[in-house]
Design a protein around this motif. Structure first.
Motif, PDB file in Angstrom:
ATOM      1  N   GLU A 375      44.788 -50.773-153.994  1.00 27.31           N
ATOM      2  CA  GLU A 375      44.044 -49.578-153.566  1.00 27.31           C
ATOM      3  C   GLU A 375      44.970 -48.428-153.144  1.00 27.31           C
ATOM      4  OE1 GLU A 375      41.317 -50.965-150.586  1.00 27.31           O
ATOM      5  OE2 GLU A 375      40.041 -51.988-152.055  1.00 27.31           O
ATOM      6  N   LEU A 380      39.444 -47.275-153.742  1.00 23.71           N
ATOM      7  CA  LEU A 380      38.888 -48.590-153.463  1.00 23.71           C
ATOM      8  C   LEU A 380      38.715 -49.422-154.730  1.00 23.71           C
ATOM      9  CD1 LEU A 380      36.187 -47.668-150.795  1.00 23.71           C
ATOM     10  CD2 LEU A 380      38.530 -48.477-150.432  1.00 23.71           C
ATOM     11  N   TYR A 381      38.982 -50.731-154.587  1.00 21.09           N
ATOM     12  CA  TYR A 381      38.781 -51.732-155.636  1.00 21.09           C
ATOM     13  C   TYR A 381      39.698 -51.526-156.847  1.00 21.09           C
ATOM     14  CZ  TYR A 381      34.477 -51.880-152.918  1.00 21.09           C
ATOM     15  OH  TYR A 381      33.568 -51.915-151.888  1.00 21.09           O
ATOM     16  N   THR A 383      43.572 -51.632-158.539  1.00 19.81           N
ATOM     17  CA  THR A 383      44.920 -52.186-158.384  1.00 19.81           C
ATOM     18  C   THR A 383      45.736 -51.921-159.642  1.00 19.81           C
ATOM     19  OG1 THR A 383      44.085 -53.960-156.963  1.00 19.81           O
ATOM     20  CG2 THR A 383      46.281 -54.249-157.903  1.00 19.81           C
TER      21      THR A 383
END
Length: 445
Positions: A375, A380-381, A383
């Motif tokens: 993140e 968010l979420y 990678t």
């Protein structure tokens, strides 16, 4: 994960193009429908989900598209393609993995299946169906377990490689977390806890029989193949001593360890001694077979930075592998046979590639590096990561940047590019592709 992972040999049969398209449409429909259901109960809370059930069922459905940019002048391309290939290959595949678990008293059983349908521009349509795991486990108390069936042993502490994985199929270093096929075996565990410096002791004996079609790719038939692992948790250090007896494969002994030097810094290693390693070597005058003892070892680390970047690094010394000169000689003879139109020699070289020279990472010294940033910039979420595998003897390498998104419930989206670089007659320089682009959509249920 719902279950432990187990695996089986691959069998492929051709299917009609219409059947392939129909299954692909079904998979896409499952994905779309599953996402609608996931959105509908996104905020649902059911206490029963956290209680152990007698039956559990799950798995995933996956769609994957791949685009290969070929290099037709490499040894791998000359071996694979009977005629001159195009500049690119496109591949579409659909995969379904199903897993089930049953509990009753002291008995637990689980199974995992793997089915895949694939279409590409060169091979057309193919399908495969494999049993990855099928185990019956009896646990009379927390310290004693007996398993029988097909399963993955998962020996070793390495991330990309496991030199001490004596009774399991090797990982794919490009994607080490992929599920693998197991072997049929009888295995037990005896576990004891202590209050001193030695905190835990566990003994794991196993038998991996080879007879008929059972484990026929493990080695020579008509052997029980005893194996064992002794695990110690001593002074906060994980230690394993491992053994495989003489039988379908040569006898071998192993040691591995793992220790946290700090909360965010771990080191690990493996050492494997092979009493006899038989290796086919291609020379200018033909193929010779050498048999000698060999030593494989690995040393690695895992570090988490304050910015939540996970760094994994491993050095792998493959004593059973080929020297740069031996790999060069193989590629040189492939080019010569292809240029002269010697189809007989090409056929023999192709068989030699399947059994030895063409296996993943056939060289002697490798470096694996992976960095993954969880993140970044508060995305968010999401990678992003980058992976590199380097042949340290010929300086050829692969570089794989990857984007992973898990912001939709039960859905995983992954985009990666694998770029290959190396000079002529080097390991990576003689690979089939210049690069590969892959997009994977996986829905868990």
């Amino acid at each position: 994960g719902l279950l432990r992972q187990l695996h089986v040999p691959r069998e492929r049969v051709a299917v009609k193009g219409a059947d392939a398209r129909i299954l692909i449409y079904i998979l896409v429909g499952c994905l779309a429908g599953g996402q609608v259901l996931a959105a509908a109960d996104e905020y649902d809370f059911d206490v029963a989900r956290f209680h152990k059930k007698s039956w559990e069922f799950g798995g995933f459905v996956e769609m994957k598209g791949e685009h290969f940019k070929l290099d037709p002048d490499t040894a791998a391309s000359r071996l694979r393609f009977a005629d001159e290939p195009g500049q690119t290959i496109n591949r579409l595949s659909g995969t379904v993995e199903l897993e089930a678990l049953f509990r009753h008293g002291l008995l637990t059983s689980w199974a995992r299946t793997h089915s895949e349908l694939q279409h590409d521009d060169y091979l057309g349509d193919e399908q495969s169906h494999k049993l990855y795991e099928a185990v019956v486990s009896l646990q009379p108390d927390p310290g004693r377990v007996a398993d029988i069936g097909k399963q993955v042993a998962r020996w070793g502490k390495g991330y990309a490689w496991n030199p001490v994985g004596f009774i399991e199929r090797p990982k794919d270093p490009d994607d080490p977390t992929l599920s693998r096929e197991g072997y049929w075996m009888l295995r037990g565990d005896w576990i004891k806890s202590f209050s001193g410096g030695l905190q835990t002791l566990a003994v794991t004996p196993a038998f991996v029989p080879v007879a008929g079609d059972m484990n026929d790719d493990f080695g020579e038939p008509s052997y029980l193949n005893p194996a064992a692992k002794l695990y110690l948790l001593y002074q906060d250090t994980d230690l394993d001593f491992l053994f495989l007896g003489q039988g379908s494969r040569s006898a071998r002994f192993g040691l591995d360890f793992s220790r946290n030097l700090a909360a965010n810094f771990e080191i690990h290693g493996e050492l494997a001694y092979f009493t006899e390693n038989e290796k086919k070597i291609l020379t200018p005058t033909g193929v010779t077979t050498e048999s000698d003892a060999a030593l494989n070892w690995l040393l690695g680390l895992r570090y988490l930075t304050p910015q939540e970047i996970t760094i994994i690094g491993e050095y792998y010394r493959n004593g059973t592998g080929y020297s740069p000169q031996e790999l060069e000689e193989f590629s040189r003879q492939v080019h010569h046979a292809s240029g002269s139109g010697d189809t007989g020699a090409l056929s023999e070289l192709k068989q030699l590639s399947k059994s030895s020279y063409g296996r993943p990472n056939p060289g002697r010294e490798y470096l694996y590096l992976r960095g993954a940033w969880k993140e970044p910039f508060d995305l968010l979420y999401f990678t992003p990561s980058i992976i590199s595998i380097v042949n340290l003897e010929d300086s050829s390498f692969s570089l794989t940047p990857e984007l992973l998104y898990k912001g939709i419930r039960n859905l995983e989206l992954r985009l990666r590019l694998k770029w290959i670089n190396g000079g002529q007659l080097t390991e990576f320089g003689e690979k089939q592709n210049d690069y590969k682009v892959e997009f994977r959509l996986r829905y868990y249920f």
